[in-house]
Design an enzyme around this catalytic site. Structure first.
Site, PDB file in Angstrom:
ATOM      1  N   GLY A   1       3.450   4.315   3.801  1.00 29.34           N
ATOM      2  CA  GLY A   1       3.260   3.095   3.008  1.00 29.34           C
ATOM      3  C   GLY A   1       3.350   1.882   3.900  1.00 29.34           C
ATOM      4  O   GLY A   1       3.585   2.020   5.111  1.00 29.34           O
ATOM      5  N   LYS A   2       3.140   0.717   3.371  1.00 28.00           N
ATOM      6  CA  LYS A   2       3.264  -0.517   4.157  1.00 28.00           C
ATOM      7  C   LYS A   2       3.242  -1.708   3.213  1.00 28.00           C
ATOM      8  O   LYS A   2       2.582  -1.673   2.166  1.00 28.00           O
ATOM      9  CB  LYS A   2       2.076  -0.663   5.123  1.00 28.00           C
ATOM     10  CG  LYS A   2       2.336  -1.615   6.265  1.00 28.00           C
ATOM     11  CD  LYS A   2       3.094  -0.915   7.368  1.00 28.00           C
ATOM     12  CE  LYS A   2       3.451  -1.801   8.504  1.00 28.00           C
ATOM     13  NZ  LYS A   2       4.228  -1.041   9.512  1.00 28.00           N
ATOM     14  N   THR A   3       3.947  -2.768   3.621  1.00 28.91           N
ATOM     15  CA  THR A   3       3.857  -4.036   2.902  1.00 28.91           C
ATOM     16  C   THR A   3       3.402  -5.104   3.882  1.00 28.91           C
ATOM     17  O   THR A   3       3.950  -5.203   4.981  1.00 28.91           O
ATOM     18  CB  THR A   3       5.244  -4.446   2.341  1.00 28.91           C
ATOM     19  OG1 THR A   3       5.698  -3.403   1.483  1.00 28.91           O
ATOM     20  CG2 THR A   3       5.152  -5.750   1.565  1.00 28.91           C
TER      21      THR A   3
ATOM     22  N   CYS B   1       0.845  -1.202   0.000  1.00 28.78           N
ATOM     23  CA  CYS B   1       0.000   0.000   0.000  1.00 28.78           C
ATOM     24  C   CYS B   1       0.872   1.241   0.000  1.00 28.78           C
ATOM     25  O   CYS B   1       1.671   1.452   0.914  1.00 28.78           O
ATOM     26  CB  CYS B   1      -0.935   0.006   1.214  1.00 28.78           C
ATOM     27  SG  CYS B   1      -1.912   1.526   1.265  1.00 28.78           S
TER      28      CYS B   1
END
Ligand code: NAD
Length: 425
Positions: free
Chosen positions: A107-109, A62
């Site tokens: 953001g993020k994973t 994201c």
């Protein structure tokens, strides 16, 4: 007003509070959606080679908001990862970097790793740390091959989160050959930062001390504390608060909890955990994680998983202050109960922001190759955290809102301003 993303997100604390702020700031529906919705969400499947066998891991990347700088956020490997959690955590990063006033976005994973299935498939024990590292490294290696371009161009600068650590960040560096493409790197890897490991926990301890002195007009050394989680964040919170003189009476990890009314010797507990890998077995009364959350203490610090304080837990809280060291440990409903009971909360976007502030220092050190000492890093973290807390307290007083809403409002104002300046709104 409906979000324009083509999936229906549940109403989370960050969405509800961001929308509240947008309303107070007089933003239009379109502007509100532009700030709250992720700018991009990618779903992927990574076929990875795990000990000679191909295993496919699904994941989400994201990219929530880059108005203030590169998308920033950790890589989480966990069985419970889903699109909603990843988007929520990315949004929280947008708020955290903005309230800290650093030049990153959010953001993020999230990569779903079904550990129980893998342990069965490979006939391994559930505490086989070596096997877990092998799996994590093969996933991150593949992930870095696929997304390395985003990191090399500094579009998204990842970092560790649950299930990943400095070793996995070194793998990203191996792929990109660029120290500034990733933060949270292991000691000795180009661009690594002294003090990064301690920064989150130390920041939580500082911000708590500041709040206790300035708002509660008390002294930390007179207060009792319970901490859920004894990993990177929880163990450093415990260490530094213990050194500041607080009486830590309750500590837990995923395997169980400890209670000692006289105060736990945190220095001895750290040695115990280094040998045994858990707080369990240390000399103290045994308690469960739910008992820990309702201990009669002055300060409760959830520093483990998300969503551990819902409505029921919030009703049972006896602490006079909660400090969110974990990301999103309190649900939206849980917050409403705590607000109705006038239990103040220092929000995650302020309390645990020491980690991302140190990451900014690591990024800047990696870009310039200029060395930083631990003292330099701690001084920046302290300064930034004090500013965030004082800024949010000022907004809370002016708008007559709680500190969590005030932190979000400060962040939303800054994100809005940057989006306007960049013609993103
Ligand atoms: P970690 O994996 O090092 O440690 C997690 C700890 O929590 C372990 O002691 C584990 O046993 C315990 N735990 C896990 N689930 C639990 C549960 N359900 N009940 C009780 N204990 C449980 O992780 P960490 O880096 O310490 O991160 C903890 C939290 O802080 C996460 O929410 C993370 O997103 C957040 N956070 C971490 C950083 C950082 O710099 N590491 C920065 C900001 C926020």
């Amino acid at each position: 007003m409906q979000s324009i993303v083509p999936f229906q997100e549940p109403v989370t604390k960050s969405i509800a509070y961001m929308k509240d702020s947008c309303r107070r700031l007089g933003l239009t529906d379109e502007e509100t959606n532009a700030i709250c919705d992720p700018q991009e969400v990618r779903l992927f499947k990574l076929p990875c080679n795990v000990l000679g066998q191909t295993v496919i891991f699904p994941g989400i990347l994201c990219l929530h908001n880059n108005a203030r700088g590169p998308y920033k956020g950790g890589i989480r490997l966990d069985a419970n990862v889903d699109i909603y959690e990843t988007v929520e955590l990315a949004r929280v990063m947008t708020l955290k970097t903005a309230v800290s006033d650093i030049e990153f976005g959010g953001g993020k994973t999230g990569i779903r790793v079904d550990w129980p299935r893998l342990f069965t498939m490979y006939d391994k024990k559930s505490d086989d740390w070596g096997f877990m590292r092998v799996v994590a490294r093969s996933i991150v290696e593949r992930y870095a091959q696929v997304y390395g371009d985003l990191f090399s161009k500094h579009i998204y600068v990842p970092a560790p989160d649950m299930g990943t650590g400095p070793g996995e960040m070194a793998i990203i560096y191996n792929q990109t050959q660029d120290p500034a493409s990733v933060t949270g790197k292991a000691e000795g890897v180009a661009g690594w930062l002294p003090g990064r490991k301690e920064a989150t926990g130390l920041g939580v301890a500082w911000v708590t001390k500041l709040y206790v002195e300035e708002v509660m007009e008390q002294d930390l050394s007179q207060l009792t504390v319970a901490i859920q989680g004894f990993g990177n964040v929880g163990s450093h919170v415990a260490k530094y608060m213990y050194e500041m003189g607080a009486k830590i009476v309750g500590i837990s990890d995923i395997y169980g909890g400890l209670y000692d009314a006289e105060g736990i010797r945190v220095d001895e507990l750290l040695e115990h955990v280094a040998k045994k890998g858990t707080v369990v077995g240390f000399e103290a009364d045994s308690i469960s994680n739910s008992q820990l959350l309702s201990l009669p203490v002055d300060i409760l610090i959830p520093a483990a998983a998300g969503h551990v304080i819902g409505v029921d837990e919030a009703k049972d809280v006896q602490a006079e202050l909660i400090v969110e060291a974990a990301n999103v440990p309190i649900t939206l409903d849980g917050m409403e109960v705590l607000n109705s009971r006038s239990v103040p909360v220092i929000p995650d976007i302020i309390a645990n922001s020491g980690g991302v502030v140190a990451s900014m220092e690591e990024y800047s050190r990696s870009l310039t190759a200029l060395l930083r000492t631990k003292e330099d890093v701690f001084s920046v973290v302290r300064h930034k955290l004090e500013n965030s807390l004082k800024g949010a307290l000022a907004v809370a007083e002016k708008q007559n809102i709680d500190l969590c809403r005030a932190g979000v409002e400060l962040a939303v104002q800054r994100v809005y301003q940057s989006m306007k300046s960049r013609h993103q709104i």
